[in-house]
Scaffold this active site. Structure first.
Site, mmCIF file in Angstrom:
data_model
loop_
_atom_site.group_PDB
_atom_site.id
_atom_site.type_symbol
_atom_site.label_atom_id
_atom_site.label_comp_id
_atom_site.label_asym_id
_atom_site.label_seq_id
_atom_site.Cartn_x
_atom_site.Cartn_y
_atom_site.Cartn_z
ATOM 1 N N ARG A 29 0.826 -1.237 0.000
ATOM 2 C CA ARG A 29 0.000 0.000 0.000
ATOM 3 C C ARG A 29 0.848 1.269 0.000
ATOM 4 O O ARG A 29 0.398 2.328 0.407
ATOM 5 C CB ARG A 29 -0.976 0.028 1.170
ATOM 6 N N LYS A 42 2.449 11.466 -11.226
ATOM 7 C CA LYS A 42 1.617 10.553 -12.018
ATOM 8 C C LYS A 42 2.430 9.310 -12.340
ATOM 9 O O LYS A 42 3.498 9.408 -12.970
ATOM 10 C CB LYS A 42 1.174 11.222 -13.315
ATOM 11 N N GLU A 62 8.741 18.058 -24.797
ATOM 12 C CA GLU A 62 7.985 18.459 -23.597
ATOM 13 C C GLU A 62 8.454 19.839 -23.105
ATOM 14 O O GLU A 62 7.679 20.564 -22.486
ATOM 15 C CB GLU A 62 8.134 17.413 -22.484
ATOM 16 N N LYS A 117 6.091 23.155 -14.837
ATOM 17 C CA LYS A 117 5.262 22.039 -14.365
ATOM 18 C C LYS A 117 5.004 22.146 -12.864
ATOM 19 O O LYS A 117 3.884 21.950 -12.394
ATOM 20 C CB LYS A 117 5.933 20.699 -14.709
ATOM 21 N N GLU A 165 -5.105 17.129 -10.775
ATOM 22 C CA GLU A 165 -5.697 17.447 -12.080
ATOM 23 C C GLU A 165 -7.210 17.616 -12.036
ATOM 24 O O GLU A 165 -7.955 16.990 -12.773
ATOM 25 C CB GLU A 165 -5.318 16.390 -13.132
ATOM 26 N N ARG A 198 -4.058 21.781 -13.947
ATOM 27 C CA ARG A 198 -3.028 20.807 -14.346
ATOM 28 C C ARG A 198 -3.274 20.248 -15.736
ATOM 29 O O ARG A 198 -2.335 19.803 -16.409
ATOM 30 C CB ARG A 198 -2.943 19.669 -13.303
ATOM 31 N N ASN A 240 -1.440 18.742 -20.447
ATOM 32 C CA ASN A 240 -1.827 17.777 -21.476
ATOM 33 C C ASN A 240 -1.835 18.403 -22.866
ATOM 34 O O ASN A 240 -2.274 17.769 -23.825
ATOM 35 C CB ASN A 240 -3.226 17.213 -21.183
ATOM 36 N N HIS A 276 -1.413 16.391 -25.955
ATOM 37 C CA HIS A 276 -1.490 14.979 -25.602
ATOM 38 C C HIS A 276 -2.746 14.279 -26.122
ATOM 39 O O HIS A 276 -2.742 13.070 -26.299
ATOM 40 C CB HIS A 276 -1.395 14.794 -24.085
ATOM 41 N N HIS A 309 -1.532 11.225 -27.901
ATOM 42 C CA HIS A 309 -1.765 9.853 -27.436
ATOM 43 C C HIS A 309 -2.473 9.024 -28.501
ATOM 44 O O HIS A 309 -2.218 7.826 -28.655
ATOM 45 C CB HIS A 309 -2.605 9.858 -26.156
ATOM 46 N N HIS A 364 6.969 9.041 -27.498
ATOM 47 C CA HIS A 364 5.971 9.861 -26.808
ATOM 48 C C HIS A 364 6.123 11.354 -27.123
ATOM 49 O O HIS A 364 5.156 12.023 -27.507
ATOM 50 C CB HIS A 364 6.080 9.621 -25.294
HETATM 51 N N1 LIG Z 1 4.382 10.356 -15.485
HETATM 52 C C1 LIG Z 1 4.337 11.399 -16.260
HETATM 53 O O1 LIG Z 1 3.977 12.502 -15.836
HETATM 54 C C2 LIG Z 1 4.770 11.273 -17.695
HETATM 55 C C3 LIG Z 1 4.917 12.435 -18.476
HETATM 56 C C4 LIG Z 1 5.375 12.284 -19.793
HETATM 57 C C5 LIG Z 1 5.664 11.016 -20.300
HETATM 58 N N2 LIG Z 1 5.507 9.930 -19.497
HETATM 59 C C6 LIG Z 1 5.824 8.589 -20.009
HETATM 60 O O2 LIG Z 1 7.219 8.498 -20.244
HETATM 61 C C7 LIG Z 1 7.445 7.430 -21.166
HETATM 62 C C8 LIG Z 1 8.505 7.831 -22.164
HETATM 63 O O3 LIG Z 1 9.701 8.107 -21.479
HETATM 64 P P1 LIG Z 1 11.108 8.185 -22.238
HETATM 65 O O4 LIG Z 1 10.962 8.986 -23.455
HETATM 66 O O5 LIG Z 1 12.102 8.551 -21.235
HETATM 67 O O6 LIG Z 1 11.297 6.697 -22.771
HETATM 68 P P2 LIG Z 1 12.081 5.418 -22.156
HETATM 69 O O7 LIG Z 1 11.975 5.366 -20.698
HETATM 70 O O8 LIG Z 1 11.585 4.266 -22.941
HETATM 71 O O9 LIG Z 1 13.600 5.727 -22.531
HETATM 72 C C9 LIG Z 1 13.980 5.789 -23.883
HETATM 73 C C10 LIG Z 1 15.111 4.835 -24.213
HETATM 74 O O10 LIG Z 1 16.308 5.389 -23.727
HETATM 75 C C11 LIG Z 1 17.026 4.413 -22.963
HETATM 76 N N3 LIG Z 1 17.775 5.176 -21.966
HETATM 77 C C12 LIG Z 1 17.319 5.736 -20.827
HETATM 78 N N4 LIG Z 1 18.255 6.486 -20.258
HETATM 79 C C13 LIG Z 1 19.362 6.391 -21.045
HETATM 80 C C14 LIG Z 1 20.640 6.969 -21.008
HETATM 81 N N5 LIG Z 1 20.977 7.867 -20.075
HETATM 82 N N6 LIG Z 1 21.529 6.625 -21.957
HETATM 83 C C15 LIG Z 1 21.192 5.781 -22.954
HETATM 84 N N7 LIG Z 1 19.963 5.239 -23.076
HETATM 85 C C16 LIG Z 1 19.056 5.543 -22.129
HETATM 86 C C17 LIG Z 1 15.991 3.478 -22.450
HETATM 87 O O11 LIG Z 1 16.525 2.210 -22.210
HETATM 88 C C18 LIG Z 1 14.991 3.456 -23.601
HETATM 89 O O12 LIG Z 1 15.374 2.512 -24.560
HETATM 90 C C19 LIG Z 1 6.110 7.119 -21.800
HETATM 91 O O13 LIG Z 1 5.635 5.910 -21.306
HETATM 92 C C20 LIG Z 1 5.216 8.259 -21.342
HETATM 93 O O14 LIG Z 1 3.864 7.878 -21.232
HETATM 94 C C21 LIG Z 1 5.074 10.038 -18.223
#
Ligand SMILES: NC(=O)c1ccc[n+]([C@@H]2O[C@H](COP(=O)([O-])OP(=O)(O)OC[C@H]3O[C@@H](n4cnc5c(N)ncnc54)[C@H](O)[C@@H]3O)[C@@H](O)[C@H]2O)c1
Length: 337
Positions: A113, A135, A177, A213, A223, A227, A231, A234, A238, A251
């Site tokens: 939890r 999130k 972003e 942010k 949100e 907030r 989006n 998005h 999405h 993304h």
């Molecule tokens: N929680 C939130 O508020 C929020 C906001 C925006 C996006 N997201 C989510 O984030 C995700 C996308 O994140 P992302 O773009 O970081 O993708 P990711 O986490 O898949 O990373 C991209 C790639 O880079 C590699 N990688 C990571 N760090 C590295 C480094 N320092 N050196 C070399 N390679 C590295 C990873 O292994 C992966 O293959 C999506 O699922 C999206 O929905 C969440």
């Protein structure tokens, strides 16, 4: 640079610093059991650097890519936490991009939890955006972030030196972003992309984006109102992301495309396109309108008639406007192609 997310008892520090991964233990108590979550694409030394500062650490490495942000990935992390003997006073630490952060954060929110969560983002996207705000989620099938929680981290450490190992495409992906943050709330940040080299100003770009942010999340953690501005881009983004199958178009790239139709002024839209080209982000996409609409009708933010969209009328300022599904289709046709 140090920022503080002020959310009463859920407040936390956000550190943006080259070499930060080696200093996590100086910022928070790590003299306890820790489950460190990373993925196969993140250089393994990053997780090992953090593990070396913990009382007793176990590293779980999920497969890289959006596919791990799934119920199966969630189970893998929870099982690792159980096998490591994590108790309620222990900690889950994410060392990776947005996938690892969302997955590890949701595991931290759920295990027993809820246990402490520390986020060490290693992609531009995660350092600029996803690591703060609380999130956390996994996807269900092809539907993004359908299962999740609000679970704020106790600390965020963005080590800008870790970005040096990213591929150019992933590096650019996360900058989308930051362009978003500029368009909705910080004109100077947007103009910095027009006039300067992003890599040379990365710490400023990350910090300014986080401030945008942070200011919004502090006003509306769950949100219920403002907030939703985050989006921006998005809704269609999405839809494009899902249509492509998770992972095909990144993304940030989808968000970049999704923002264009939501910019009212055609001159500003052209400026955004020029910034995308400079950064190596896609500026146009072809798509199947019927499939796009089918996804939008199932989006968790959609109502029966349409969606509340975020629009930008002039640089650095946003407003909300409801759009019916037909209107969205027309907007997308005009702006994304
Ligand atoms: N929680 C939130 O508020 C929020 C906001 C925006 C996006 N997201 C989510 O984030 C995700 C996308 O994140 P992302 O773009 O970081 O993708 P990711 O986490 O898949 O990373 C991209 C790639 O880079 C590699 N990688 C990571 N760090 C590295 C480094 N320092 N050196 C070399 N390679 C590295 C990873 O292994 C992966 O293959 C999506 O699922 C999206 O929905 C969440």
């Amino acid at each position: 640079m140090k920022l503080t997310m002020r959310l009463g008892e859920r407040s936390y520090d956000i550190i943006v610093k080259a070499g930060g991964l080696g200093r996590v233990g100086q910022l928070i108590n790590l003299d306890r059991r820790a489950l460190i979550v990373t993925d196969t694409g993140v250089p393994a030394e990053y997780a090992r650097t953090v593990a070396a500062q913990c009382g007793k650490a176990k590293i779980v490495t999920v497969e890289q890519g959006e596919g791990s942000k799934s119920i199966a990935g969630f189970e893998q992390v929870l099982t690792a936490a159980m096998d490591a003997g994590l108790t309620r006073s222990d900690v889950v630490i994410a060392v990776g991009g947005g996938v690892v952060g969302d997955l590890a954060g949701f595991a931290a929110a759920s295990y027993m939890r809820g246990v402490d969560f520390i986020n060490c983002p290693t992609t531009t996207l995660a350092q600029i955006d996803s690591s703060i705000g609380g999130k956390v989620a996994v996807n269900l099938g092809h539907t993004k972030n359908l299962v999740g929680a609000f679970w704020q981290p106790k600390l965020v450490v963005a080590d800008t030196a870790a970005l040096d190992t990213l591929t150019p495409r992933h590096y650019a992906n996360g900058l989308a972003e930051a362009v978003k943050a500029g368009l909705i709330a910080d004109a100077d940040l947007f103009e910095l992309f027009e006039t300067e080299d992003a890599r040379e100003h990365i710490e400023e770009i990350i910090t300014r984006s986080l401030v945008v942010k942070k200011n919004i999340v502090e006003r509306d953690e769950r949100e219920n109102g403002p907030r939703a501005a985050l989006n921006f881009g998005h809704t269609l983004g999405h839809a494009i992301e899902s249509r492509e199958g998770l992972g095909g178009v990144y993304h940030g790239e989808c968000v970049a495309l999704g923002m264009l139709p939501m910019i009212d002024d055609s001159k500003l839209r052209q400026r955004a396109r020029a910034v995308y080209k400079k950064l190596g982000l896609p500026a146009r996409v072809t798509y199947d309108g019927d499939k796009l609409m089918e996804y939008l009708r199932h989006d968790k933010k959609s109502g029966a008639e349409g969606v509340k969209t975020v629009r930008v009328r002039e640089l650095g300022q946003h407003y909300f406007q409801f759009a019916g599904f037909d209107e969205l289709r027309a907007l997308a046709k005009e702006g994304v192609r």
